[in-house]
Design a protein around this motif. Structure first.
Motif, PDB file in Angstrom:
ATOM      1  N   ASN A 122     -28.087   2.448  -5.644  1.00 32.81           N
ATOM      2  CA  ASN A 122     -28.935   3.105  -4.650  1.00 32.81           C
ATOM      3  C   ASN A 122     -30.221   3.579  -5.314  1.00 32.81           C
ATOM      4  N   GLY A 123     -30.987   2.661  -5.853  1.00 31.57           N
ATOM      5  CA  GLY A 123     -32.232   3.016  -6.511  1.00 31.57           C
ATOM      6  C   GLY A 123     -32.072   3.180  -8.005  1.00 31.57           C
ATOM      7  N   SER A 124     -33.176   3.565  -8.647  1.00 34.83           N
ATOM      8  CA  SER A 124     -33.217   3.594 -10.105  1.00 34.83           C
ATOM      9  C   SER A 124     -32.830   4.936 -10.718  1.00 34.83           C
ATOM     10  N   ASN A 125     -32.566   5.947  -9.901  1.00 36.37           N
ATOM     11  CA  ASN A 125     -32.243   7.255 -10.480  1.00 36.37           C
ATOM     12  C   ASN A 125     -30.922   7.831  -9.975  1.00 36.37           C
ATOM     13  N   LYS A 126     -30.090   7.000  -9.358  1.00 32.38           N
ATOM     14  CA  LYS A 126     -28.780   7.441  -8.871  1.00 32.38           C
ATOM     15  C   LYS A 126     -27.685   6.711  -9.636  1.00 32.38           C
ATOM     16  N   PRO A 127     -26.472   7.278  -9.693  1.00 31.89           N
ATOM     17  CA  PRO A 127     -25.375   6.614 -10.405  1.00 31.89           C
ATOM     18  C   PRO A 127     -25.073   5.237  -9.813  1.00 31.89           C
ATOM     19  N   THR A 128     -24.681   4.323 -10.684  1.00 30.78           N
ATOM     20  CA  THR A 128     -24.269   2.981 -10.273  1.00 30.78           C
ATOM     21  C   THR A 128     -22.752   2.919 -10.312  1.00 30.78           C
ATOM     22  N   LEU A 129     -22.169   2.339  -9.280  1.00 31.87           N
ATOM     23  CA  LEU A 129     -20.723   2.193  -9.198  1.00 31.87           C
ATOM     24  C   LEU A 129     -20.344   0.819  -9.720  1.00 31.87           C
ATOM     25  N   LEU A 130     -19.475   0.788 -10.721  1.00 26.68           N
ATOM     26  CA  LEU A 130     -18.978  -0.455 -11.316  1.00 26.68           C
ATOM     27  C   LEU A 130     -17.492  -0.560 -11.011  1.00 26.68           C
ATOM     28  N   LYS A 131     -17.074  -1.722 -10.500  1.00 27.99           N
ATOM     29  CA  LYS A 131     -15.657  -1.937 -10.199  1.00 27.99           C
ATOM     30  C   LYS A 131     -15.365  -3.426 -10.210  1.00 27.99           C
ATOM     31  N   SER A 132     -14.104  -3.757 -10.143  1.00 24.73           N
ATOM     32  CA  SER A 132     -13.699  -5.150 -10.014  1.00 24.73           C
ATOM     33  C   SER A 132     -14.133  -5.639  -8.634  1.00 24.73           C
ATOM     34  N   ALA A 133     -14.532  -6.905  -8.553  1.00 18.85           N
ATOM     35  CA  ALA A 133     -14.925  -7.469  -7.269  1.00 18.85           C
ATOM     36  C   ALA A 133     -13.715  -7.681  -6.362  1.00 18.85           C
ATOM     37  N   THR A 134     -12.504  -7.680  -6.934  1.00 16.71           N
ATOM     38  CA  THR A 134     -11.305  -7.971  -6.147  1.00 16.71           C
ATOM     39  C   THR A 134     -10.327  -6.802  -6.036  1.00 16.71           C
ATOM     40  N   ASP A 135     -10.508  -5.742  -6.830  1.00 17.68           N
ATOM     41  CA  ASP A 135      -9.550  -4.638  -6.851  1.00 17.68           C
ATOM     42  C   ASP A 135     -10.309  -3.313  -6.833  1.00 17.68           C
ATOM     43  N   ASN A 136     -10.028  -2.470  -5.857  1.00 17.60           N
ATOM     44  CA  ASN A 136     -10.729  -1.186  -5.729  1.00 17.60           C
ATOM     45  C   ASN A 136      -9.973  -0.020  -6.356  1.00 17.60           C
ATOM     46  N   SER A 137      -8.937  -0.281  -7.137  1.00 16.87           N
ATOM     47  CA  SER A 137      -8.133   0.799  -7.691  1.00 16.87           C
ATOM     48  C   SER A 137      -8.796   1.481  -8.891  1.00 16.87           C
ATOM     49  N   PHE A 138      -9.829   0.880  -9.454  1.00 15.62           N
ATOM     50  CA  PHE A 138     -10.523   1.452 -10.605  1.00 15.62           C
ATOM     51  C   PHE A 138     -12.024   1.440 -10.323  1.00 15.62           C
ATOM     52  N   ILE A 139     -12.676   2.587 -10.556  1.00 18.78           N
ATOM     53  CA  ILE A 139     -14.142   2.642 -10.455  1.00 18.78           C
ATOM     54  C   ILE A 139     -14.698   3.322 -11.699  1.00 18.78           C
ATOM     55  N   TYR A 140     -15.932   2.982 -12.023  1.00 21.24           N
ATOM     56  CA  TYR A 140     -16.608   3.531 -13.201  1.00 21.24           C
ATOM     57  C   TYR A 140     -18.018   3.897 -12.758  1.00 21.24           C
ATOM     58  N   LEU A 141     -18.417   5.136 -12.952  1.00 20.53           N
ATOM     59  CA  LEU A 141     -19.769   5.558 -12.615  1.00 20.53           C
ATOM     60  C   LEU A 141     -20.641   5.444 -13.853  1.00 20.53           C
ATOM     61  N   LEU A 142     -21.738   4.740 -13.708  1.00 22.28           N
ATOM     62  CA  LEU A 142     -22.672   4.517 -14.803  1.00 22.28           C
ATOM     63  C   LEU A 142     -23.976   5.236 -14.475  1.00 22.28           C
TER      64      LEU A 142
END
Length: 147
Positions: A122-142
């Motif tokens: 969501n733009g250049s100054n907000k956290p990016t959500l990283l996850k598997s494209a097939t499984d939503n059980s794990f997320i990583y905020l970058l």
């Protein structure tokens, strides 16, 4: 308080009083830009680009909605600069964002399900959500590097 002792390790844990922070409030439900990438190719690209990064380990990610690739750019006055292009499935707006490449790789390594990962931005100054494209059980905020 609890202590676990072995010959090689002492682990001490303490119960913290209070409420766990409300982390859900910083995780977006919708994104202006969504990108799907191959996990191993992205790790390799970040390692190569990391060689050309400065002391803050910064790499810039450029996503263009007109193109079918993501650009990873890094530069260092002593070593030079590097542009690495990765094939990607891109939906949404163009964005340019900077990350610490080592933290990005840590998140990519933690994704265990599938070979494709999804980035939600969501733009250049907000956290990016990283996850598997097939499984939503794990997320990583970058978190991006702010200038």
């Amino acid at each position: 308080q609890i202590v676990f002792k072995t010959k090689q390790l002492n682990l001490i844990s303490r119960l913290i009083e209070g409420n766990y922070p409300e982390y859900e409030s910083i995780i977006s439900k919708s994104f202006g830009t969504e990108v799907v990438l191959n996990r191993q190719e992205t790790i390799q690209a970040l390692r190569v680009s990391g060689i050309f990064s400065d002391q803050s380990n910064e790499v810039k990610i450029k996503i263009s909605k007109e193109k079918k690739n993501l650009e990873i750019f890094s530069n260092n006055q002593v070593v030079g600069e590097n542009n690495y292009f990765l094939g990607a499935k891109i939906k949404g707006e163009s964005v340019e964002i900077s990350f610490n490449w080592q933290y990005f790789i840590d998140g990519l390594k933690a994704v265990r399900a599938g070979e494709e990962v999804s980035l939600g931005l969501n733009g250049s100054n907000k956290p990016t959500l990283l996850k598997s494209a097939t499984d939503n059980s794990f997320i990583y905020l970058l978190m991006p590097i702010m200038k």
